[in-house]
Write an enzyme that holds these catalytic residues in place. Structure first.
Site, PDB file in Angstrom:
ATOM      1  N   TYR A  54       2.755   4.206  -8.840  1.00 49.54           N
ATOM      2  CA  TYR A  54       1.942   3.023  -9.150  1.00 49.54           C
ATOM      3  C   TYR A  54       2.725   1.997  -9.973  1.00 49.54           C
ATOM      4  O   TYR A  54       2.502   0.792  -9.850  1.00 49.54           O
ATOM      5  CB  TYR A  54       0.631   3.436  -9.826  1.00 49.54           C
ATOM      6  CG  TYR A  54      -0.325   4.059  -8.834  1.00 49.54           C
ATOM      7  CD1 TYR A  54      -0.425   5.447  -8.698  1.00 49.54           C
ATOM      8  CD2 TYR A  54      -1.067   3.266  -7.951  1.00 49.54           C
ATOM      9  CE1 TYR A  54      -1.239   6.018  -7.745  1.00 49.54           C
ATOM     10  CE2 TYR A  54      -1.886   3.834  -6.995  1.00 49.54           C
ATOM     11  CZ  TYR A  54      -1.973   5.206  -6.887  1.00 49.54           C
ATOM     12  OH  TYR A  54      -2.783   5.776  -5.928  1.00 49.54           O
ATOM     13  N   ARG A  57       4.472  -0.020  -7.424  1.00 51.12           N
ATOM     14  CA  ARG A  57       3.534  -0.913  -6.705  1.00 51.12           C
ATOM     15  C   ARG A  57       3.074  -2.052  -7.610  1.00 51.12           C
ATOM     16  O   ARG A  57       2.844  -3.171  -7.164  1.00 51.12           O
ATOM     17  CB  ARG A  57       2.336  -0.103  -6.205  1.00 51.12           C
ATOM     18  CG  ARG A  57       2.684   0.842  -5.066  1.00 51.12           C
ATOM     19  CD  ARG A  57       1.462   1.560  -4.546  1.00 51.12           C
ATOM     20  NE  ARG A  57       0.552   0.637  -3.868  1.00 51.12           N
ATOM     21  CZ  ARG A  57      -0.724   0.939  -3.632  1.00 51.12           C
ATOM     22  NH1 ARG A  57      -1.222   2.094  -4.040  1.00 51.12           N
ATOM     23  NH2 ARG A  57      -1.510   0.082  -2.999  1.00 51.12           N
ATOM     24  N   GLN A  89     -10.686  -3.316  -0.510  1.00 54.43           N
ATOM     25  CA  GLN A  89     -10.124  -1.966  -0.652  1.00 54.43           C
ATOM     26  C   GLN A  89      -8.777  -2.052  -1.367  1.00 54.43           C
ATOM     27  O   GLN A  89      -8.195  -1.039  -1.738  1.00 54.43           O
ATOM     28  CB  GLN A  89      -9.923  -1.319   0.721  1.00 54.43           C
ATOM     29  CG  GLN A  89     -11.201  -1.159   1.534  1.00 54.43           C
ATOM     30  CD  GLN A  89     -10.902  -0.694   2.943  1.00 54.43           C
ATOM     31  OE1 GLN A  89     -10.859   0.506   3.244  1.00 54.43           O
ATOM     32  NE2 GLN A  89     -10.690  -1.649   3.832  1.00 54.43           N
ATOM     33  N   HIS A 107     -11.811   0.274  -4.528  1.00 59.63           N
ATOM     34  CA  HIS A 107     -10.809   1.333  -4.729  1.00 59.63           C
ATOM     35  C   HIS A 107     -10.062   1.159  -6.046  1.00 59.63           C
ATOM     36  O   HIS A 107      -8.982   1.718  -6.226  1.00 59.63           O
ATOM     37  CB  HIS A 107      -9.810   1.346  -3.559  1.00 59.63           C
ATOM     38  CG  HIS A 107     -10.423   1.862  -2.286  1.00 59.63           C
ATOM     39  ND1 HIS A 107      -9.803   1.753  -1.071  1.00 59.63           N
ATOM     40  CD2 HIS A 107     -11.617   2.457  -2.029  1.00 59.63           C
ATOM     41  CE1 HIS A 107     -10.567   2.274  -0.124  1.00 59.63           C
ATOM     42  NE2 HIS A 107     -11.682   2.693  -0.685  1.00 59.63           N
ATOM     43  N   CYS A 134      -4.283   7.078 -24.907  1.00 56.62           N
ATOM     44  CA  CYS A 134      -5.472   6.247 -24.665  1.00 56.62           C
ATOM     45  C   CYS A 134      -5.738   5.423 -25.929  1.00 56.62           C
ATOM     46  O   CYS A 134      -5.751   5.985 -27.033  1.00 56.62           O
ATOM     47  CB  CYS A 134      -6.675   7.145 -24.371  1.00 56.62           C
ATOM     48  SG  CYS A 134      -8.265   6.276 -24.479  1.00 56.62           S
TER      49      CYS A 134
HETATM   50  N1  APR Z   1      -2.753  -9.914   9.287  1.00 52.66           N
HETATM   51  C1  APR Z   1      -3.903  -9.255   9.595  1.00 52.66           C
HETATM   52  N2  APR Z   1      -4.002  -7.908   9.703  1.00 52.66           N
HETATM   53  C2  APR Z   1      -2.871  -7.210   9.489  1.00 52.66           C
HETATM   54  C3  APR Z   1      -1.638  -7.815   9.167  1.00 52.66           C
HETATM   55  C4  APR Z   1      -1.608  -9.227   9.076  1.00 52.66           C
HETATM   56  N3  APR Z   1      -0.486  -9.892   8.782  1.00 52.66           N
HETATM   57  N4  APR Z   1      -0.703  -6.829   9.035  1.00 52.66           N
HETATM   58  C5  APR Z   1      -1.344  -5.658   9.253  1.00 52.66           C
HETATM   59  N5  APR Z   1      -2.640  -5.884   9.533  1.00 52.66           N
HETATM   60  C6  APR Z   1      -3.680  -4.897   9.814  1.00 52.66           C
HETATM   61  C7  APR Z   1      -3.200  -3.701  10.598  1.00 52.66           C
HETATM   62  O1  APR Z   1      -3.331  -3.956  12.003  1.00 52.66           O
HETATM   63  C8  APR Z   1      -4.167  -2.604  10.128  1.00 52.66           C
HETATM   64  O2  APR Z   1      -5.317  -2.570  10.971  1.00 52.66           O
HETATM   65  O3  APR Z   1      -4.123  -4.395   8.578  1.00 52.66           O
HETATM   66  C9  APR Z   1      -4.583  -3.047   8.731  1.00 52.66           C
HETATM   67  C10 APR Z   1      -3.981  -2.205   7.635  1.00 52.66           C
HETATM   68  O4  APR Z   1      -4.517  -0.914   7.751  1.00 52.66           O
HETATM   69  P1  APR Z   1      -4.132   0.182   6.665  1.00 52.66           P
HETATM   70  O5  APR Z   1      -2.654   0.178   6.469  1.00 52.66           O
HETATM   71  O6  APR Z   1      -4.815   1.446   7.077  1.00 52.66           O
HETATM   72  O7  APR Z   1      -4.769  -0.347   5.303  1.00 52.66           O
HETATM   73  P2  APR Z   1      -6.293  -0.295   4.879  1.00 52.66           P
HETATM   74  O8  APR Z   1      -7.193  -0.393   6.070  1.00 52.66           O
HETATM   75  O9  APR Z   1      -6.469  -1.306   3.810  1.00 52.66           O
HETATM   76  O10 APR Z   1      -6.419   1.182   4.233  1.00 52.66           O
HETATM   77  C11 APR Z   1      -7.681   1.506   3.649  1.00 52.66           C
HETATM   78  O11 APR Z   1      -6.745   3.577   2.838  1.00 52.66           O
HETATM   79  O12 APR Z   1      -4.903   4.571   1.922  1.00 52.66           O
HETATM   80  C12 APR Z   1      -6.172   4.116   1.638  1.00 52.66           C
HETATM   81  O13 APR Z   1      -6.985   3.365  -0.409  1.00 52.66           O
HETATM   82  C13 APR Z   1      -6.106   3.025   0.624  1.00 52.66           C
HETATM   83  O14 APR Z   1      -7.395   1.009   0.496  1.00 52.66           O
HETATM   84  C14 APR Z   1      -6.611   1.803   1.367  1.00 52.66           C
HETATM   85  C15 APR Z   1      -7.455   2.401   2.471  1.00 52.66           C
END
Ligand code: APR
Length: 233
Positions: A54, A57, A89, A107, A134
Protein backbone atom coordinates in the site's frame (compact mmCIF):
# COMPACT_ATOMS: atom_id res chain seq x y z
CA UNK A 1 -34.88 13.40 -17.54
CA UNK A 2 -32.62 11.66 -14.98
CA UNK A 3 -32.98 13.46 -11.67
CA UNK A 4 -31.05 11.20 -9.35
CA UNK A 5 -27.90 9.71 -10.81
CA UNK A 6 -25.79 7.10 -9.02
CA UNK A 7 -22.43 6.36 -10.60
CA UNK A 8 -20.33 3.31 -9.70
CA UNK A 9 -16.66 3.61 -10.65
CA UNK A 10 -13.83 1.10 -10.73
CA UNK A 11 -10.14 1.04 -11.56
CA UNK A 12 -10.80 1.74 -15.25
CA UNK A 13 -11.72 5.35 -14.50
CA UNK A 14 -8.21 5.89 -13.09
CA UNK A 15 -6.38 3.79 -15.68
CA UNK A 16 -5.56 6.77 -17.91
CA UNK A 17 -4.15 8.55 -14.87
CA UNK A 18 -1.51 5.85 -14.83
CA UNK A 19 -2.93 3.84 -11.92
CA UNK A 20 -3.06 0.12 -12.71
CA UNK A 21 -6.28 -1.82 -12.94
CA UNK A 22 -6.51 -5.20 -11.26
CA UNK A 23 -7.58 -7.75 -13.84
CA UNK A 24 -6.43 -6.38 -17.17
CA UNK A 25 -3.25 -7.73 -18.76
CA UNK A 26 -0.40 -6.61 -16.51
CA UNK A 27 -2.90 -5.69 -13.80
CA UNK A 28 -2.12 -5.53 -10.08
CA UNK A 29 -3.36 -9.09 -9.43
CA UNK A 30 -1.02 -10.42 -12.11
CA UNK A 31 1.91 -9.04 -10.08
CA UNK A 32 0.77 -9.68 -6.50
CA UNK A 33 -1.18 -12.52 -4.91
CA UNK A 34 -4.27 -10.80 -3.52
CA UNK A 35 -4.33 -13.33 -0.69
CA UNK A 36 -1.02 -11.90 0.52
CA UNK A 37 -1.83 -8.18 0.31
CA UNK A 38 -5.62 -7.76 0.28
CA UNK A 39 -6.96 -10.10 2.96
CA UNK A 40 -6.95 -9.95 6.80
CA UNK A 41 -5.16 -13.32 6.76
CA UNK A 42 -2.40 -11.93 4.53
CA UNK A 43 -2.02 -8.97 6.90
CA UNK A 44 -1.82 -11.28 9.93
CA UNK A 45 0.79 -13.44 8.17
CA UNK A 46 3.04 -10.62 7.01
CA UNK A 47 1.90 -7.07 7.87
CA UNK A 48 5.18 -5.58 6.60
CA UNK A 49 4.51 -6.91 3.09
CA UNK A 50 1.01 -5.41 3.15
CA UNK A 51 2.35 -2.01 4.27
CA UNK A 52 4.97 -2.16 1.47
CA UNK A 53 2.21 -2.89 -1.08
CA UNK A 54 0.00 0.00 0.00
CA UNK A 55 2.95 2.37 0.55
CA UNK A 56 3.93 1.86 -3.11
CA UNK A 57 0.32 2.36 -4.28
CA UNK A 58 0.01 5.49 -2.10
CA UNK A 59 3.14 7.03 -3.69
CA UNK A 60 1.79 6.27 -7.18
CA UNK A 61 -1.65 7.63 -6.37
CA UNK A 62 -0.13 10.80 -4.89
CA UNK A 63 1.83 11.37 -8.13
CA UNK A 64 -1.15 10.63 -10.40
CA UNK A 65 -3.35 13.38 -11.80
CA UNK A 66 -7.11 13.28 -12.24
CA UNK A 67 -8.07 12.72 -15.88
CA UNK A 68 -10.84 14.01 -18.16
CA UNK A 69 -13.26 11.35 -16.92
CA UNK A 70 -12.86 12.44 -13.28
CA UNK A 71 -13.20 16.07 -14.36
CA UNK A 72 -16.37 15.40 -16.35
CA UNK A 73 -18.00 13.67 -13.38
CA UNK A 74 -17.09 16.63 -11.15
CA UNK A 75 -18.68 19.00 -13.70
CA UNK A 76 -21.80 16.82 -13.79
CA UNK A 77 -22.17 17.15 -10.01
CA UNK A 78 -21.94 20.95 -10.23
CA UNK A 79 -24.17 21.51 -13.26
CA UNK A 80 -26.76 18.71 -13.13
CA UNK A 81 -30.21 19.77 -11.84
CA UNK A 82 -30.52 16.74 -9.58
CA UNK A 83 -28.46 14.53 -7.27
CA UNK A 84 -25.18 12.99 -8.41
CA UNK A 85 -23.49 10.42 -6.18
CA UNK A 86 -20.27 8.59 -7.00
CA UNK A 87 -19.89 5.23 -5.26
CA UNK A 88 -16.32 4.21 -6.00
CA UNK A 89 -14.53 0.91 -5.55
CA UNK A 90 -11.28 2.84 -5.98
CA UNK A 91 -9.10 3.74 -3.03
CA UNK A 92 -7.35 6.61 -4.83
CA UNK A 93 -8.60 10.19 -4.32
CA UNK A 94 -8.72 11.31 -7.94
CA UNK A 95 -12.49 11.95 -7.92
CA UNK A 96 -12.00 14.37 -5.03
CA UNK A 97 -8.94 15.95 -6.63
CA UNK A 98 -11.04 16.59 -9.76
CA UNK A 99 -13.56 18.41 -7.56
CA UNK A 100 -16.27 15.79 -6.87
CA UNK A 101 -17.75 16.21 -3.40
CA UNK A 102 -20.28 13.36 -3.07
CA UNK A 103 -17.87 10.43 -3.27
CA UNK A 104 -18.38 7.30 -1.17
CA UNK A 105 -15.41 4.94 -0.99
CA UNK A 106 -17.03 1.54 -0.45
CA UNK A 107 -13.59 -0.17 -0.46
CA UNK A 108 -11.95 2.43 1.78
CA UNK A 109 -9.18 4.91 1.01
CA UNK A 110 -5.42 4.65 0.48
CA UNK A 111 -4.94 8.02 2.21
CA UNK A 112 -6.69 6.96 5.42
CA UNK A 113 -5.32 4.76 8.20
CA UNK A 114 -7.19 2.51 10.64
CA UNK A 115 -6.21 1.06 14.01
CA UNK A 116 -6.97 -2.67 14.04
CA UNK A 117 -7.13 -2.50 17.85
CA UNK A 118 -9.43 0.48 18.58
CA UNK A 119 -10.81 1.29 15.10
CA UNK A 120 -9.60 4.89 15.22
CA UNK A 121 -9.16 6.45 11.76
CA UNK A 122 -6.84 9.25 10.64
CA UNK A 123 -5.13 10.61 7.54
CA UNK A 124 -2.47 8.08 6.58
CA UNK A 125 1.18 9.16 6.30
CA UNK A 126 2.68 8.43 2.86
CA UNK A 127 4.61 5.52 4.35
CA UNK A 128 3.09 3.30 7.04
CA UNK A 129 5.24 0.91 9.04
CA UNK A 130 4.79 -2.14 11.22
CA UNK A 131 5.74 -0.35 14.44
CA UNK A 132 3.69 2.81 13.89
CA UNK A 133 1.58 3.54 16.93
CA UNK A 134 -2.13 4.33 16.82
CA UNK A 135 -2.49 8.04 17.72
CA UNK A 136 -5.48 7.15 19.92
CA UNK A 137 -4.63 3.95 21.80
CA UNK A 138 -0.90 3.70 21.07
CA UNK A 139 -1.26 0.07 19.89
CA UNK A 140 1.16 -0.97 17.15
CA UNK A 141 -1.79 -2.23 15.08
CA UNK A 142 -2.13 0.35 12.32
CA UNK A 143 -3.31 -0.70 8.84
CA UNK A 144 -4.47 1.02 5.65
CA UNK A 145 -8.17 1.93 5.90
CA UNK A 146 -8.86 -0.28 2.87
CA UNK A 147 -11.58 -2.96 2.76
CA UNK A 148 -9.97 -6.34 2.06
CA UNK A 149 -11.54 -9.44 0.55
CA UNK A 150 -13.71 -11.07 3.18
CA UNK A 151 -14.42 -7.73 4.91
CA UNK A 152 -17.67 -5.76 4.69
CA UNK A 153 -17.56 -2.76 2.30
CA UNK A 154 -18.42 0.61 3.80
CA UNK A 155 -21.81 2.44 3.78
CA UNK A 156 -23.65 -0.48 2.17
CA UNK A 157 -27.09 0.33 3.67
CA UNK A 158 -26.85 3.94 2.46
CA UNK A 159 -25.62 2.78 -0.95
CA UNK A 160 -28.54 0.40 -1.41
CA UNK A 161 -30.95 3.18 -0.47
CA UNK A 162 -29.44 5.53 -3.06
CA UNK A 163 -29.36 2.86 -5.80
CA UNK A 164 -33.03 2.03 -5.13
CA UNK A 165 -33.84 5.74 -5.40
CA UNK A 166 -31.85 6.38 -8.59
CA UNK A 167 -33.41 7.27 -11.95
CA UNK A 168 -30.12 6.50 -13.67
CA UNK A 169 -27.40 4.06 -12.61
CA UNK A 170 -24.11 4.30 -14.51
CA UNK A 171 -21.19 1.90 -14.09
CA UNK A 172 -17.79 3.19 -15.28
CA UNK A 173 -14.49 1.32 -15.54
CA UNK A 174 -15.25 -1.82 -13.59
CA UNK A 175 -15.06 -5.48 -14.61
CA UNK A 176 -18.16 -6.34 -12.61
CA UNK A 177 -16.30 -9.23 -11.04
CA UNK A 178 -16.48 -8.26 -7.36
CA UNK A 179 -19.65 -8.22 -5.25
CA UNK A 180 -21.53 -6.47 -3.76
CA UNK A 181 -20.66 -3.69 -6.29
CA UNK A 182 -21.30 -5.99 -9.26
CA UNK A 183 -24.85 -6.56 -8.02
CA UNK A 184 -25.89 -2.89 -7.91
CA UNK A 185 -27.07 -2.94 -11.54
CA UNK A 186 -29.67 -5.62 -10.83
CA UNK A 187 -30.99 -3.60 -7.87
CA UNK A 188 -31.20 -0.52 -10.07
CA UNK A 189 -32.98 -2.49 -12.80
CA UNK A 190 -35.42 -3.87 -10.24
CA UNK A 191 -36.16 -0.36 -9.02
CA UNK A 192 -36.93 0.83 -12.56
CA UNK A 193 -33.83 2.92 -13.15
CA UNK A 194 -32.18 3.25 -16.56
CA UNK A 195 -28.83 1.46 -16.40
CA UNK A 196 -25.71 2.23 -18.45
CA UNK A 197 -22.22 0.75 -18.64
CA UNK A 198 -19.31 2.90 -19.85
CA UNK A 199 -16.29 0.63 -20.14
CA UNK A 200 -13.31 -0.25 -22.31
CA UNK A 201 -14.81 -3.67 -22.94
CA UNK A 202 -18.01 -5.47 -21.89
CA UNK A 203 -17.86 -6.31 -18.17
CA UNK A 204 -18.95 -9.60 -16.61
CA UNK A 205 -22.34 -8.01 -15.94
CA UNK A 206 -22.65 -6.25 -19.32
CA UNK A 207 -25.89 -8.03 -20.27
CA UNK A 208 -27.64 -6.58 -17.18
CA UNK A 209 -27.32 -3.01 -18.49
CA UNK A 210 -30.01 -1.39 -20.64
CA UNK A 211 -27.34 0.55 -22.51
CA UNK A 212 -23.59 0.29 -22.91
CA UNK A 213 -20.91 2.42 -24.53
CA UNK A 214 -17.48 0.98 -25.11
CA UNK A 215 -14.33 3.06 -25.15
CA UNK A 216 -11.77 4.82 -23.01
CA UNK A 217 -13.19 6.62 -19.99
CA UNK A 218 -11.51 9.91 -20.97
CA UNK A 219 -13.49 9.86 -24.23
CA UNK A 220 -16.77 8.13 -23.36
CA UNK A 221 -17.42 9.82 -19.99
CA UNK A 222 -17.08 13.48 -21.07
CA UNK A 223 -19.30 12.78 -24.12
CA UNK A 224 -21.93 11.16 -21.91
CA UNK A 225 -21.81 14.04 -19.39
CA UNK A 226 -22.27 16.59 -22.20
CA UNK A 227 -25.37 14.66 -23.33
CA UNK A 228 -26.87 14.49 -19.84
CA UNK A 229 -26.32 18.21 -19.22
CA UNK A 230 -27.73 19.14 -22.63
CA UNK A 231 -30.77 16.98 -21.97
CA UNK A 232 -31.63 18.19 -18.49
CA UNK A 233 -30.53 21.84 -18.37
N1 APR B 1 -11.39 3.32 -19.71
C1 APR B 1 -12.49 2.62 -19.32
N2 APR B 1 -12.45 1.37 -18.80
C2 APR B 1 -11.23 0.82 -18.67
C3 APR B 1 -10.04 1.47 -19.05
C4 APR B 1 -10.16 2.77 -19.60
N3 APR B 1 -9.09 3.47 -19.99
N4 APR B 1 -9.00 0.63 -18.80
C5 APR B 1 -9.53 -0.50 -18.27
N5 APR B 1 -10.87 -0.39 -18.20
C6 APR B 1 -11.82 -1.37 -17.68
C7 APR B 1 -11.44 -2.81 -17.97
O1 APR B 1 -12.01 -3.21 -19.22
C8 APR B 1 -12.09 -3.55 -16.79
O2 APR B 1 -13.43 -3.93 -17.12
O3 APR B 1 -11.82 -1.25 -16.28
C9 APR B 1 -12.13 -2.51 -15.67
C10 APR B 1 -11.14 -2.78 -14.57
O4 APR B 1 -11.53 -3.97 -13.94
P1 APR B 1 -10.71 -4.46 -12.66
O5 APR B 1 -9.26 -4.41 -12.96
O6 APR B 1 -11.33 -5.76 -12.24
O7 APR B 1 -10.99 -3.36 -11.55
P2 APR B 1 -12.30 -3.18 -10.69
O8 APR B 1 -13.52 -3.61 -11.45
O9 APR B 1 -12.28 -1.79 -10.17
O10 APR B 1 -12.06 -4.20 -9.46
C11 APR B 1 -13.04 -4.19 -8.43
O11 APR B 1 -11.67 -5.69 -7.13
O12 APR B 1 -9.53 -6.21 -6.51
C12 APR B 1 -10.71 -5.65 -6.07
O13 APR B 1 -10.98 -4.03 -4.41
C13 APR B 1 -10.49 -4.22 -5.71
O14 APR B 1 -11.91 -2.33 -6.08
C14 APR B 1 -11.33 -3.45 -6.71
C15 APR B 1 -12.38 -4.46 -7.11
Amino acid sequence: MSKNIVILTGAGVSAESGLGTFRDAGGVWTKYDLNDVATPEGFARNPGRVHDFYNARRVNARKARANAAHAALARLEVEHQGQVLIVTQNVDNLHERAGSKAVWHMHGELFRALCAACEARWDAPDQMHLDDECPECRAKATRPDVVWFGEIPYRMDEIYERVLDADLFVSIGTSGSVYPAAGFVEIANGAGAHTMELNLEPSETATAFAESRLGKATEVVPNWVDEVLADTN
